[in-house]
Design a protein around this motif. Structure first.
Motif, mmCIF file in Angstrom:
data_model
loop_
_atom_site.group_PDB
_atom_site.id
_atom_site.type_symbol
_atom_site.label_atom_id
_atom_site.label_comp_id
_atom_site.label_asym_id
_atom_site.label_seq_id
_atom_site.Cartn_x
_atom_site.Cartn_y
_atom_site.Cartn_z
ATOM 1 N N UNK A 10 45.726 30.268 63.146
ATOM 2 C CA UNK A 10 45.056 28.967 63.156
ATOM 3 C C UNK A 10 43.558 29.195 63.321
ATOM 4 N N UNK A 11 42.792 28.753 62.322
ATOM 5 C CA UNK A 11 41.346 28.943 62.397
ATOM 6 C C UNK A 11 40.717 27.569 62.625
ATOM 7 N N UNK A 12 40.327 27.317 63.858
ATOM 8 C CA UNK A 12 39.884 25.976 64.263
ATOM 9 C C UNK A 12 38.928 26.122 65.438
ATOM 10 N N UNK A 13 37.698 25.584 65.267
ATOM 11 C CA UNK A 13 36.712 25.764 66.327
ATOM 12 C C UNK A 13 36.742 24.657 67.378
ATOM 13 N N UNK A 14 37.387 23.536 67.040
ATOM 14 C CA UNK A 14 37.456 22.427 67.993
ATOM 15 C C UNK A 14 38.708 22.585 68.856
ATOM 16 N N UNK A 15 38.509 22.842 70.201
ATOM 17 C CA UNK A 15 39.670 23.118 71.059
ATOM 18 C C UNK A 15 40.660 21.955 71.067
ATOM 19 N N UNK A 16 40.148 20.724 70.965
ATOM 20 C CA UNK A 16 41.017 19.547 70.973
ATOM 21 C C UNK A 16 41.948 19.550 69.777
ATOM 22 N N UNK A 17 41.361 19.820 68.580
ATOM 23 C CA UNK A 17 42.162 19.861 67.359
ATOM 24 C C UNK A 17 43.183 20.989 67.413
ATOM 25 N N UNK A 18 42.743 22.135 67.956
ATOM 26 C CA UNK A 18 43.646 23.282 68.047
ATOM 27 C C UNK A 18 44.841 22.941 68.931
ATOM 28 N N UNK A 34 51.543 31.048 67.353
ATOM 29 C CA UNK A 34 50.217 30.669 66.858
ATOM 30 C C UNK A 34 49.144 31.527 67.510
ATOM 31 N N UNK A 35 48.302 32.081 66.627
ATOM 32 C CA UNK A 35 47.127 32.812 67.109
ATOM 33 C C UNK A 35 45.923 32.010 66.674
ATOM 34 N N UNK A 36 45.154 31.504 67.644
ATOM 35 C CA UNK A 36 44.043 30.629 67.280
ATOM 36 C C UNK A 36 42.705 31.327 67.459
ATOM 37 N N UNK A 37 41.857 31.290 66.402
ATOM 38 C CA UNK A 37 40.502 31.836 66.493
ATOM 39 C C UNK A 37 39.512 30.758 66.065
ATOM 40 N N UNK A 38 38.300 30.768 66.665
ATOM 41 C CA UNK A 38 37.348 29.695 66.367
ATOM 42 C C UNK A 38 36.413 29.971 65.187
ATOM 43 N N UNK A 52 49.424 37.475 58.619
ATOM 44 C CA UNK A 52 50.270 36.397 59.152
ATOM 45 C C UNK A 52 51.144 35.803 58.050
ATOM 46 N N UNK A 53 52.122 34.982 58.459
ATOM 47 C CA UNK A 53 52.965 34.316 57.473
ATOM 48 C C UNK A 53 52.201 33.172 56.822
ATOM 49 N N UNK A 54 51.182 32.651 57.536
ATOM 50 C CA UNK A 54 50.445 31.511 57.017
ATOM 51 C C UNK A 54 49.103 31.367 57.737
ATOM 52 N N UNK A 55 48.122 30.834 57.015
ATOM 53 C CA UNK A 55 46.832 30.540 57.638
ATOM 54 C C UNK A 55 46.640 29.030 57.638
ATOM 55 N N UNK A 56 46.334 28.481 58.822
ATOM 56 C CA UNK A 56 45.983 27.068 58.949
ATOM 57 C C UNK A 56 44.487 27.023 59.162
ATOM 58 N N UNK A 57 43.782 26.306 58.279
ATOM 59 C CA UNK A 57 42.349 26.514 58.206
ATOM 60 C C UNK A 57 41.556 25.219 58.281
ATOM 61 N N UNK A 58 40.634 25.193 59.236
ATOM 62 C CA UNK A 58 39.638 24.117 59.273
ATOM 63 C C UNK A 58 38.475 24.577 58.394
#
Lengths: 531, 144
Positions: A10-18, A34-38, A52-58
């Motif tokens: 999960x690539x998301x810089x907003x902690x709330x959204x993550x 889930x591995x989250x990076x900002x 990864x199996x998938x990238x979730x991207x902001x």
């Protein structure tokens, strides 16, 4: 996804959204880790370590924005499905991303747990399908090319056998044959040659398909090559009572092309023209320069045959195109000739096109790149903003002992060129690119910024370093001569660039003269250089 | 393996050419043409017998196929180089294989020329004569 938890980056810089995404995933009871990076840079580093199996991207991250973000991710991990998390304001961009290969997009404010779970599952499955399709496609292409290459080789052996025995009979080596039998055998031989040409085309097309078609460009005199091809095709034109002329603009400088391949293109186009031009028709091969494109030579093969209907023009250069109206026993071949010709021209960085009207004839045109000698010469022949005073041109000619012994001669010439390059002063002398048509004699030119006294030293060095190569001594001989390049007048009003062009023109002319004086072919109807 | 006889009544010494090919029809056709051009011929059908026959017959020139049983053309070229007496025999490669990738390799392995089948007869004969005249033949340059 059923047995092991799927890793999601999960690539998301907003902690709330993550947190929201994590929450939805928990709700959906998806079996994911889930591995989250900002930041994008963190994500790229993660992708280095693990797929990864998938990238979730902001799309909008501290170190990357918009389209650039998914472009970089997809470049890094082309096989990993990407699902974009977008705001309502960039839905348009998300849509475009799907077009460019992103699997899906979800609008953050509208995500439900069910929708998220399903989007992830489908994205992974679709990506898997795409991948296996891609692999299958590549395998099939590879198989097709291997199959064609194999078949063409296997066809050669029986064909060789037929060729051998027919020529044995034709040459009278198996006893005398009657005139009638002779005619019949000639037809067999003609068909064998046609079959041979088809096999060659098949292999060439296969090579073009798999990107294995190679060219070895050098500086050539395109006019010489055009006259050569016309000389080769003259007998079949005469046989069909078709006139064949060649017109070359003498101002054409050197062209940078593979002489063997370029000859192949000429012969192909002229052969086609002869095939589709009726008796008493005429074919004209023209080489010219075009003001609007100073970097190319324009070559056209024009006939006044029956022409090609407009609706067929787009397919003419495609594989397996054959003239639908071919009659009068024209064996059309495999329909690969123009495809191969165009591929060869494209490899040179040129273009090929067709202009034709039914009933009036066809003109096939193509371009080849000109060689810019002046750019190459500039740093060598100028010093402190002036043209050097003393310039000499050294000509090194390598002649094989026997013109039949071609085995290894090319390699020997290449080796000589390498030694030649090492026997000059790099800041004062320049070995020009190899020149030549496809004959056995190889000429190299060295432009030296020395006077005629010092040029002797250079020539001696060349004679001792190149001339003593054992490879050369066992298969050929070398001749080295030098001439002074006429200096520019003391009060030359031209700019430095113009002066360099002048020298380049002079050198070009010397090289062209040289290529004309070593003709491999003479055309009976055009014994001299028809300009 | 030797299919034709050397005639003692010939006034000049004829060059002896060994044809190595696994296709018997092609061997025969080539031999016929070579003999018609006043060469003596011997034939071998595989890589192993090519070396054995070369040692026995000491041909002036070898025409070599690449795809052969019992040691392909490349191994024949390599083996010829290992015998000082055989290493000087000019070898002309005549194969159905592509020049691309094979021509350079065979020339580096010691062949003097590479021809793809079907080869032009005149060209082939020209190279045979040139190779023999270049004096690389067995002991002496030979008349053609």
């Amino acid at each position: 996804m059923e047995n092991e938890p799927a890793h999601v980056l999960l690539i998301e810089d907003n902690p709330g959204d993550a947190d929201l995404v994590r929450l939805r995933l928990v709700e959906s009871k998806s079996d994911v880790l889930v591995n989250c990076v900002p930041r994008l840079s963190d994500a790229l580093a993660c992708l280095d370590i693990e797929t990864p199996a998938l990238v979730l991207l902001d799309l909008n991250l501290p170190d990357s924005h918009g389209a650039e973000t998914f472009r970089r991710i997809m470049q890094k991990a082309p096989n990993v499905p990407v699902v974009i998390l977008s705001g309502q304001d960039d839905e348009l961009l998300a849509n475009k991303a799907v077009h460019l290969g992103v699997q899906d997009y979800l609008i953050k404010s509208e995500i439900t747990s069910k929708q998220l779970e399903r989007a992830l599952r489908y994205a992974i499955e679709r990506q898997g399908l795409i991948r296996s399709l891609d692999i299958t496609r590549k395998q099939q292409l590879e198989f097709k090319n291997r199959f064609l290459s194999h078949v063409s080789h296997e066809l050669r052996t029986p064909l060789t056998c037929i060729h051998q025995y027919v020529t044995l009979l034709l040459d009278g080596l198996a006893g005398p044959i009657a005139p009638d039998q002779m005619d019949h055998l000639k037809i067999v031989l003609k068909s064998v040659n046609q079959l041979h040409a088809m096999i060659r085309d098949l292999l060439e097309a296969t090579r073009a398909d798999s990107g294995k078609l190679r060219i070895e460009p050098r500086c050539i005199d395109i006019g010489e090559l055009m006259r050569q091809s016309v000389a080769m095709m003259r007998p079949s034109a005469t046989e069909k009572h078709v006139s064949l002329e060649v017109v070359v603009d003498p101002a054409i400088p050197l062209v940078y092309a593979d002489p063997d391949r370029a000859l192949e293109v000429f012969i192909n186009l002229v052969d086609n023209a002869i095939k589709f031009t009726p008796a008493n028709g005429s074919i004209s091969v023209k080489g010219s320069l075009v003001e609007t494109d100073p970097t190319s030579v324009y070559i056209s093969v024009m006939d006044n045959g029956r022409g090609i209907p407009r609706e067929c023009h787009p397919q003419v250069f495609e594989r397996l195109y054959q003239d639908p109206d071919a009659v009068d026993g024209n064996r059309t071949g495999l329909g690969l000739g123009l495809f191969i010709a165009k591929e060869i021209v494209t490899l040179h960085g040129g273009r090929m096109w067709l202009a034709s009207e039914p009933g009036t004839g066809s003109t096939f045109s193509f371009t080849l790149p000109l060689y810019s000698l002046s750019k190459l010469l500039f740093p060598i022949i100028t010093q402190h903003g002036h043209l050097r005073k003393d310039l000499a041109l050294v000509r090194v000619e390598l002649t094989p002992i026997s013109k039949e012994l071609r085995g290894g001669w090319k390699d020997t010439c290449q080796h000589c060129l390498e030694v030649l390059r090492r026997s000059i002063f790099v800041d004062k002398d320049l070995v020009l690119p190899p020149t030549g048509s496809n004959g056995p004699i190889q000429t190299f030119f060295v432009l030296a910024s020395v006077d005629m006294e010092k040029v002797n030293i250079l020539m001696d060095r060349i004679r001792s370093q190149v001339g003593k190569l054992p490879q050369l001594n066992s298969s050929g001989s070398m001749q080295v001569i030098a001439e002074r390049i006429p200096p520019a007048p003391v009060a030359d009003p031209r700019t430095l660039e113009q002066q360099v062009w002048g020298i380049a023109d002079y050198v070009t002319e010397v090289i062209q003269q040289d290529l004309w004086n070593n003709p491999n072919f003479t055309d009976k109807e055009n014994p001299t250089n028809a300009h | 393996m030797r299919t034709d006889s050397y005639s003692e009544t010939q006034p000049t010494v004829r060059a002896k050419i060994m044809v190595v090919d696994d296709d018997p029809d092609l061997r025969q056709a080539l031999s016929l043409r070579l003999r018609a051009n006043n060469f003596e011929t011997v034939n071998a059908c595989d890589g192993y017998s090519a070396i054995a026959l070369a040692q026995k017959e000491k041909p002036n020139l070898i025409i070599l196929d690449l795809g052969l049983p019992a040691g392909d053309g490349f191994s024949v070229l390599k083996n010829l180089q290992q015998y000082p007496a055989l290493s000087t025999i000019p070898v002309i490669v005549l194969t159905a294989r592509d020049p691309e990738g094979n021509e350079k390799r065979t020339l580096q392995a010691g062949a003097v020329a590479f021809f793809q089948k079907p080869a032009d007869n005149d060209e082939l004969m020209g190279v045979i004569r040139a190779s023999l005249q270049a004096g690389w033949g067995w002991g002496h340059g030979l008349p053609s």
